[in-house]
Design a protein around this motif. Structure first.
Motif, PDB file in Angstrom:
ATOM      1  N   THR A 552     -36.416   2.389   0.141  1.00  0.00           N
ATOM      2  CA  THR A 552     -36.580   1.582  -1.069  1.00  0.00           C
ATOM      3  C   THR A 552     -35.411   0.608  -1.157  1.00  0.00           C
ATOM      4  O   THR A 552     -34.552   0.563  -0.275  1.00  0.00           O
ATOM      5  N   ALA A 553     -35.369  -0.159  -2.231  1.00  0.00           N
ATOM      6  CA  ALA A 553     -34.276  -1.121  -2.407  1.00  0.00           C
ATOM      7  C   ALA A 553     -32.988  -0.460  -2.871  1.00  0.00           C
ATOM      8  O   ALA A 553     -31.965  -1.142  -2.999  1.00  0.00           O
ATOM      9  N   MET A 554     -33.016   0.838  -3.108  1.00  0.00           N
ATOM     10  CA  MET A 554     -31.823   1.543  -3.564  1.00  0.00           C
ATOM     11  C   MET A 554     -31.008   1.997  -2.361  1.00  0.00           C
ATOM     12  O   MET A 554     -31.393   2.926  -1.651  1.00  0.00           O
ATOM     13  N   PRO A 555     -29.870   1.331  -2.077  1.00  0.00           N
ATOM     14  CA  PRO A 555     -29.073   1.715  -0.913  1.00  0.00           C
ATOM     15  C   PRO A 555     -28.301   3.002  -1.161  1.00  0.00           C
ATOM     16  O   PRO A 555     -28.155   3.456  -2.301  1.00  0.00           O
ATOM     17  N   ALA A 556     -27.794   3.571  -0.104  1.00  0.00           N
ATOM     18  CA  ALA A 556     -26.900   4.725  -0.212  1.00  0.00           C
ATOM     19  C   ALA A 556     -25.482   4.186  -0.349  1.00  0.00           C
ATOM     20  O   ALA A 556     -24.921   3.636   0.592  1.00  0.00           O
ATOM     21  N   TRP A 557     -24.901   4.356  -1.526  1.00  0.00           N
ATOM     22  CA  TRP A 557     -23.544   3.838  -1.784  1.00  0.00           C
ATOM     23  C   TRP A 557     -22.503   4.860  -1.330  1.00  0.00           C
ATOM     24  O   TRP A 557     -21.589   5.227  -2.059  1.00  0.00           O
ATOM     25  N   SER A 558     -22.640   5.288  -0.089  1.00  0.00           N
ATOM     26  CA  SER A 558     -21.737   6.325   0.421  1.00  0.00           C
ATOM     27  C   SER A 558     -20.337   5.787   0.666  1.00  0.00           C
ATOM     28  O   SER A 558     -19.391   6.562   0.824  1.00  0.00           O
ATOM     29  N   HIS A 559     -20.199   4.458   0.705  1.00  0.00           N
ATOM     30  CA  HIS A 559     -18.881   3.880   0.966  1.00  0.00           C
ATOM     31  C   HIS A 559     -18.058   3.717  -0.312  1.00  0.00           C
ATOM     32  O   HIS A 559     -16.918   3.249  -0.262  1.00  0.00           O
ATOM     33  N   LEU A 560     -18.624   4.096  -1.465  1.00  0.00           N
ATOM     34  CA  LEU A 560     -17.848   4.050  -2.696  1.00  0.00           C
ATOM     35  C   LEU A 560     -16.865   5.224  -2.753  1.00  0.00           C
ATOM     36  O   LEU A 560     -17.158   6.321  -2.270  1.00  0.00           O
ATOM     37  N   ARG A 561     -15.734   4.986  -3.381  1.00  0.00           N
ATOM     38  CA  ARG A 561     -14.760   6.072  -3.554  1.00  0.00           C
ATOM     39  C   ARG A 561     -15.256   7.052  -4.612  1.00  0.00           C
ATOM     40  O   ARG A 561     -16.112   6.731  -5.425  1.00  0.00           O
ATOM     41  N   ALA A 562     -14.698   8.241  -4.596  1.00  0.00           N
ATOM     42  CA  ALA A 562     -15.079   9.256  -5.584  1.00  0.00           C
ATOM     43  C   ALA A 562     -14.832   8.741  -6.998  1.00  0.00           C
ATOM     44  O   ALA A 562     -15.632   8.987  -7.915  1.00  0.00           O
ATOM     45  N   GLU A 563     -13.718   8.012  -7.180  1.00  0.00           N
ATOM     46  CA  GLU A 563     -13.395   7.482  -8.508  1.00  0.00           C
ATOM     47  C   GLU A 563     -14.455   6.489  -8.984  1.00  0.00           C
ATOM     48  O   GLU A 563     -14.799   6.444 -10.173  1.00  0.00           O
ATOM     49  N   ASP A 564     -15.006   5.686  -8.026  1.00  0.00           N
ATOM     50  CA  ASP A 564     -16.009   4.694  -8.403  1.00  0.00           C
ATOM     51  C   ASP A 564     -17.323   5.374  -8.786  1.00  0.00           C
ATOM     52  O   ASP A 564     -17.977   4.978  -9.757  1.00  0.00           O
ATOM     53  N   VAL A 565     -17.723   6.378  -8.019  1.00  0.00           N
ATOM     54  CA  VAL A 565     -18.953   7.105  -8.351  1.00  0.00           C
ATOM     55  C   VAL A 565     -18.809   7.775  -9.710  1.00  0.00           C
ATOM     56  O   VAL A 565     -19.720   7.737 -10.545  1.00  0.00           O
ATOM     57  N   ALA A 566     -17.666   8.389  -9.926  1.00  0.00           N
ATOM     58  CA  ALA A 566     -17.418   9.050 -11.205  1.00  0.00           C
ATOM     59  C   ALA A 566     -17.467   8.044 -12.347  1.00  0.00           C
ATOM     60  O   ALA A 566     -18.030   8.317 -13.421  1.00  0.00           O
ATOM     61  N   ALA A 567     -16.885   6.850 -12.142  1.00  0.00           N
ATOM     62  CA  ALA A 567     -16.881   5.832 -13.198  1.00  0.00           C
ATOM     63  C   ALA A 567     -18.301   5.362 -13.506  1.00  0.00           C
ATOM     64  O   ALA A 567     -18.649   5.156 -14.672  1.00  0.00           O
ATOM     65  N   LEU A 568     -19.140   5.189 -12.494  1.00  0.00           N
ATOM     66  CA  LEU A 568     -20.514   4.758 -12.722  1.00  0.00           C
ATOM     67  C   LEU A 568     -21.291   5.809 -13.508  1.00  0.00           C
ATOM     68  O   LEU A 568     -22.052   5.485 -14.431  1.00  0.00           O
ATOM     69  N   ILE A 569     -21.122   7.073 -13.144  1.00  0.00           N
ATOM     70  CA  ILE A 569     -21.825   8.134 -13.860  1.00  0.00           C
ATOM     71  C   ILE A 569     -21.359   8.183 -15.310  1.00  0.00           C
ATOM     72  O   ILE A 569     -22.157   8.316 -16.253  1.00  0.00           O
ATOM     73  N   THR A 570     -20.040   8.048 -15.517  1.00  0.00           N
ATOM     74  CA  THR A 570     -19.501   8.073 -16.885  1.00  0.00           C
ATOM     75  C   THR A 570     -20.049   6.908 -17.699  1.00  0.00           C
ATOM     76  O   THR A 570     -20.396   7.055 -18.875  1.00  0.00           O
ATOM     77  N   TYR A 571     -20.137   5.719 -17.075  1.00  0.00           N
ATOM     78  CA  TYR A 571     -20.683   4.556 -17.784  1.00  0.00           C
ATOM     79  C   TYR A 571     -22.132   4.796 -18.187  1.00  0.00           C
ATOM     80  O   TYR A 571     -22.526   4.506 -19.325  1.00  0.00           O
ATOM     81  N   LEU A 572     -22.936   5.331 -17.271  1.00  0.00           N
ATOM     82  CA  LEU A 572     -24.329   5.599 -17.599  1.00  0.00           C
ATOM     83  C   LEU A 572     -24.438   6.616 -18.727  1.00  0.00           C
ATOM     84  O   LEU A 572     -25.252   6.470 -19.648  1.00  0.00           O
ATOM     85  N   ARG A 573     -23.577   7.628 -18.710  1.00  0.00           N
ATOM     86  CA  ARG A 573     -23.613   8.642 -19.766  1.00  0.00           C
ATOM     87  C   ARG A 573     -23.218   8.049 -21.115  1.00  0.00           C
ATOM     88  O   ARG A 573     -23.696   8.482 -22.167  1.00  0.00           O
ATOM     89  N   SER A 574     -22.377   7.034 -21.085  1.00  0.00           N
ATOM     90  CA  SER A 574     -21.963   6.417 -22.349  1.00  0.00           C
ATOM     91  C   SER A 574     -23.126   5.702 -23.035  1.00  0.00           C
ATOM     92  O   SER A 574     -23.053   5.393 -24.227  1.00  0.00           O
ATOM     93  N   LEU A 575     -24.180   5.416 -22.235  1.00  0.00           N
ATOM     94  CA  LEU A 575     -25.349   4.724 -22.791  1.00  0.00           C
ATOM     95  C   LEU A 575     -26.424   5.698 -23.259  1.00  0.00           C
ATOM     96  O   LEU A 575     -27.423   5.277 -23.835  1.00  0.00           O
ATOM     97  N   GLN A 576     -26.211   6.972 -23.011  1.00  0.00           N
ATOM     98  CA  GLN A 576     -27.214   7.965 -23.374  1.00  0.00           C
ATOM     99  C   GLN A 576     -27.263   8.139 -24.882  1.00  0.00           C
ATOM    100  O   GLN A 576     -26.234   8.239 -25.552  1.00  0.00           O
ATOM    101  N   ARG A 577     -28.482   8.179 -25.414  1.00  0.00           N
ATOM    102  CA  ARG A 577     -28.668   8.388 -26.839  1.00  0.00           C
ATOM    103  C   ARG A 577     -29.435   9.691 -27.039  1.00  0.00           C
ATOM    104  O   ARG A 577     -30.575   9.840 -26.613  1.00  0.00           O
ATOM    105  N   GLY A 578     -28.776  10.646 -27.675  1.00  0.00           N
ATOM    106  CA  GLY A 578     -29.411  11.928 -27.917  1.00  0.00           C
ATOM    107  C   GLY A 578     -28.922  12.983 -26.942  1.00  0.00           C
ATOM    108  O   GLY A 578     -28.307  12.702 -25.908  1.00  0.00           O
ATOM    109  N   GLU A 579     -29.208  14.221 -27.294  1.00  0.00           N
ATOM    110  CA  GLU A 579     -28.790  15.347 -26.485  1.00  0.00           C
ATOM    111  C   GLU A 579     -29.688  15.475 -25.246  1.00  0.00           C
ATOM    112  O   GLU A 579     -30.824  15.016 -25.242  1.00  0.00           O
ATOM    113  N   PRO A 580     -29.153  16.122 -24.202  1.00  0.00           N
ATOM    114  CA  PRO A 580     -29.982  16.345 -23.012  1.00  0.00           C
ATOM    115  C   PRO A 580     -31.243  17.128 -23.375  1.00  0.00           C
ATOM    116  O   PRO A 580     -31.229  17.989 -24.258  1.00  0.00           O
TER     117      PRO A 580
END
Length: 891
Positions: A552-580
């Motif tokens: 698919t058009a979604m590449p494997a971002w395996s070349h990102l650092r652990a800090e970058d992956v963590a930052a992306l996940i944290t950013y996405l979570r900041s947009l979450q509305r409501g409990e899991p």
């Protein structure tokens, strides 16, 4: 007185002489009358037949036949056949079954031939030849001086059937010969059928044309059966041999050089085969009348192997390893390295146009007169000599050994891709973005099947394990993806607000081109659907980022650092509305067979017939399915995804189709089933607008990839094999991300590259590229080598050192030290057919089993040439080619 007596004596002698002459004349006339009316062959034979008929007249029917029989000439006037036939005068019993045991000429005609060939309509000489008007035996049989069509010997009787019937209608289990012989072929039929088979098996049509179709090395064999003795050269045969076409043909097949000195035709080993071929040659005739059979058989479209054998095997051999024609220097077609670098277009063009100055004739219409379909069939048969190759879906980097892969790479790939995979003749393989978007299946398919028309050959002799080893070696060049534990540790080390700020910037840089600036979706799905982030955990997001979604058009971002992956996940979570969402429940095990039915009714329209994707995301994706739990899948199917076209299918959601809980479980079982397949289809049907895509391509892409996708400074895009292998997602991701360490920059508006393509138009470009996948005709090859005065001069020097000793200083071909012939390179048809990739790959890879050694680095050849040196040799070879305005597409 004396004078008077002398006169009387003279007068007496004259009277005696006159009497004698009169008596002789009367005797001659009497003899002639007897001969004409009593002793003629036909009268005696006819009279004898009447006696035999009288002996068999034992009933009223027989006596009636006897009463009707008369001793007279039986003549048939056949205007349709332009002949008069009197054979029935002597052969009066051919239709009388009572005469079956009688000798010739009284016997019944054998077989069932007369059931469908009324003698009154067809006569006898039409099939048997001879002199139909004659009534004397020798004259009628044509065994007299100056009669050019004597009675055919019995073995050749079926050779005259083509005077009225087309050859195609005669042969085969349901042909007219089988019908006439009533399932028990006579010797004439068997001989003719064998001769026709030999014509094909021996590849005679490769040198001789019949009916306007065939080769030109030998004389055209038009209506050989109609030729007369004067058409044949008997000067090299004994004087006392029969002066008949049949005799000459049979002797010529048995020993061509003796009958026709200088002939290049090989001798037929067995005399019986020479006789059979003679029977077939005699069947090549012009029709004498338009008498068609009651049904026609179409034998024109023969199978691929038969086409090759008939037209090519005499020179190239039935197995493609060389034929039997003396003094012909034909290249070996059944050669792994040849087939690996020769595209179908190359083979097709050489067959169509031939090679001037060589024994290879042109076979296109107007020359050898093979149709496009027949030439394609020959190419298809040649392709059957290639190994099947490993199944790309079975290869995996995880199953491979990178150390073994390194060894394979050095020996097979380094000559084109560089010792460190940095690129050379071939593309660089260590680009981070390339490895991110190219999944194992894409890479394996490229290795196994190559890129016809480019410098990338196929490697079909590699096993699945060896392909996996190469994949493992390539993947080892990419950065190691951070582990889940490393990402969790990085997330704990940075405050959430700070990490979200960094993640937002990373998202805008890396992700917004596909998922939208506001995460609303575009090329990729929306990430802010009210229930998406609530339905997935951090592990799901981690795998989606690091592993991507292969194909698919979604590449494997395996070349990102652990800090970058963590930052992306944290950013996405900041947009979450409501409990899991509470998705900690079990889904009953469904029936995938039933699930397939529901899937095709409810899901296939958006997600593809086999889950390959469409307007909706790809579902048959092993990485996605291994990340998503059954509960998550149940939630998305049952409840839908808010903010997208995906509606819920449970009754209370009032979606387009209602599914029960157990039916959704069946659909999930079906998704798990297809996700385990290794032959999953790729999404190659972009819904974009091709007209818009063509306009954008011309402005943004054609400068590097060529107006017709043929390639220029950038790779060829109009390659059907590439397009068949590349998914829509691969193409879209490459346009969006570009290719690091190359001139291919990100092309989407807002990215870091030079492009200004709106994200919503990427699908339009992909749709335009897809048109080339099915465009018929020959593709214009990419010019890889730089044909400049400097390159030509350097290439001339290298050619002189490494190539001229075999191929000749002028490229016209020659002999090596072992008296083996090297083909001409300085040939207009060859240079037009051969792409730069073909030439580059051949020089780098060589031809196993021939004197052509590999010259690429790491290939263990006589010398290791760099990619630049090989390109210069190709530039010099190209300097022999005359300019052409050919667009590369055959009509």
């Amino acid at each position: 007185m004396k004078t008077h007596r002398d006169i009387e004596r003279f007068d007496h002698r004259v009277k005696l002489w006159l009497l004698a002459v009169s008596l002789v004349t009367i005797a001659v006339l009497a003899a002639a009358a007897l001969q004409e009316n009593v002793f003629q062959d036909w009268r005696q034979i006819r009279a004898e037949y009447r006696d035999r008929l009288e002996a068999k007249a034992t009933d009223d029917l027989g006596r009636t036949a006897l009463d009707l029989f008369d001793v007279h000439i039986d003549q048939s006037y056949l205007p349709d056949l332009h002949t008069v036939d009197r054979c029935g005068t002597c052969h009066a019993g051919i239709e009388d079954p009572r005469m079956v045991d009688e000798p010739q000429p009284f016997t019944t005609h054998p077989g069932r031939m007369l059931e469908i060939h009324d003698p009154a309509r067809f006569g006898c000489s039409t099939c048997h030849q001879g002199q139909g008007r004659a009534t004397e035996t020798a004259d009628a049989h044509g065994t007299v001086a100056h009669w050019e069509t004597p009675l055919l010997p019995t073995p050749f009787l079926r050779s005259t059937c083509t005077r009225c019937h087309s050859e195609e209608s005669l042969h085969g289990p349901d042909g007219l010969l089988a019908l006439a012989d009533h399932g028990a072929p006579g010797p004439g039929t068997a001989l003719l059928v064998r001769g026709r088979s030999l014509w094909t098996e021996k590849g005679c049509a490769g040198c001789h044309a019949t009916n306007g179709k065939g080769g030109t090395l030998g004389p055209e064999l038009v209506a050989v059966g109609d030729r007369v003795p004067h058409d044949f050269d008997f000067s090299h045969l004994s004087r006392d041999v029969p002066r008949t076409p049949a005799y000459w043909l049979e002797e010529h097949f048995a020993d061509p050089q003796s009958v026709s000195p200088g002939s290049r035709m090989p001798a037929i080993e067995h005399r019986a085969d020479a006789t059979a071929l003679t029977a077939y040659m005699l069947s090549l005739r012009h029709p004498i009348a338009d008498i068609r059979p009651w049904r026609q058989r179409d034998d024109a479209l023969r199978d691929d192997r038969e086409l090759y054998v008939q037209y090519c095997s005499a020179c190239h051999g039935a197995d493609g390893r060389g034929g039997d024609v003396p003094s012909l220097h034909t290249p070996m077609l059944n050669n792994l390295d040849t087939l690996a670098v020769a595209s179908d277009d190359f083979l097709r063009t050489i067959i169509q146009r031939g090679r001037s100055g060589t024994d290879m004739p042109a076979w296109a219409e107007g020359h050898g007169n093979l149709s496009t379909e027949e030439i394609d069939g020959i190419v298809a048969h040649i392709r059957t000599w290639e190994p099947k190759g490993a199944e790309p879906g079975d290869a995996s980097a995880r199953a491979g050994d990178p150390e073994r892969g390194a060894s394979l790479y050095r020996g097979l790939c380094a000559g084109c891709h560089g010792l460190a995979a940095e690129g050379g003749i071939g593309n660089g393989l260590v680009s981070a973005t390339f490895l991110a978007v190219a999944d194992d299946r894409f890479l394996a398919d490229t290795i196994v099947n190559g890129r016809p028309g480019t410098a990338m050959p196929s490697w079909k002799h590699l096993s699945t394990g060896e392909v996996s080893d190469l994949l493992a070696w390539m993947r080892a060049h990419g950065p190691a993806a951070p582990t889940r534990e490393e990402v969790e540790a990085a997330s704990a080390a940075v405050p959430a607000q700070e990490a979200a700020h960094v993640g937002k910037r990373l998202y805008a840089l890396r992700c917004a081109s596909c998922h939208g600036k506001a995460l609303e979706g575009g090329i990729g799905p929306s990430l802010v659907s009210t229930d998406f982030l609530r339905a997935v955990d951090d592990a799901y997001l981690y795998r989606a980022i690091v592993e991507g979604r292969p194909s698919t058009a979604m590449p494997a971002w395996s070349h990102l650092r652990a800090e970058d992956v963590a930052a992306l996940i944290t950013y996405l979570r900041s947009l979450q509305r409501g409990e899991p969402l509470d998705l900690d429940f079990e889904v009953a095990r469904g029936d995938y067979v039933v699930g397939e039915v529901h899937y095709r009714i409810s899901c296939a329209k958006c997600h593809g017939e086999e889950g390959e994707g469409g307007t909706g995301p790809q579902l048959a994706n092993p990485t996605f399915l291994s990340s998503a739990s059954d509960a998550q899948l149940f939630h998305w199917i049952g409840r839908g995804r808010a903010g997208t076209a995906m509606q819920g299918f449970l009754r209370e959601e009032q979606g387009p189709v209602e599914l029960r809980v157990d039916q959704i479980a069946d659909v999930i079982a079906y998704l798990r089933h297809i996700g385990a397949r290794r032959d999953l289809p790729l999404l190659r049907t972009s819904p974009g607008d091709t007209a818009i895509g063509a306009h954008i391509y011309a402005g943004q892409c054609a400068g590097c990839h060529g107006p017709d996708g043929e390639g220029a400074s950038a790779p060829q895009l109009n390659n059907p094999t590439f397009l068949r292998t590349a998914s829509d997602g691969y193409l879209a991701a490459t346009i969006v991300l570009g290719r690091t360490h190359t001139a291919m920059q990100p092309m989407v508006l807002g990215g870091q590259g030079i492009g200004q393509i709106p994200p919503e138009n990427v699908r339009d470009i992909v749709a335009f590229l897809r048109k080339w996948e099915t465009t018929p005709g020959r593709r214009r090859p990419r010019r890889i080598a730089e044909v400049t005065p400097t390159a030509i001069a350097a290439g001339r020097e290298s050619y002189g050192h490494y190539c001229a000793s075999c191929h000749g200083a002028d490229g016209r071909g020659g002999w090596d030290e072992q008296e083996r012939f090297a083909p001409a390179l300085n040939n207009p048809e060859f240079l037009d057919a051969a792409s730069d990739g073909f030439l580059l790959a051949t020089i780098a890879r060589g031809r196993e089993g021939t004197p052509m050694r590999p010259f690429g680095e790491g290939a263990d050849g006589i010398v290791a040439l760099s990619g630049n040196q090989i390109s210069n040799i190709v530039a010099f070879v190209r300097s022999w080619q005359q300019p052409t305005d050919d667009k590369g597409v055959e009509p």
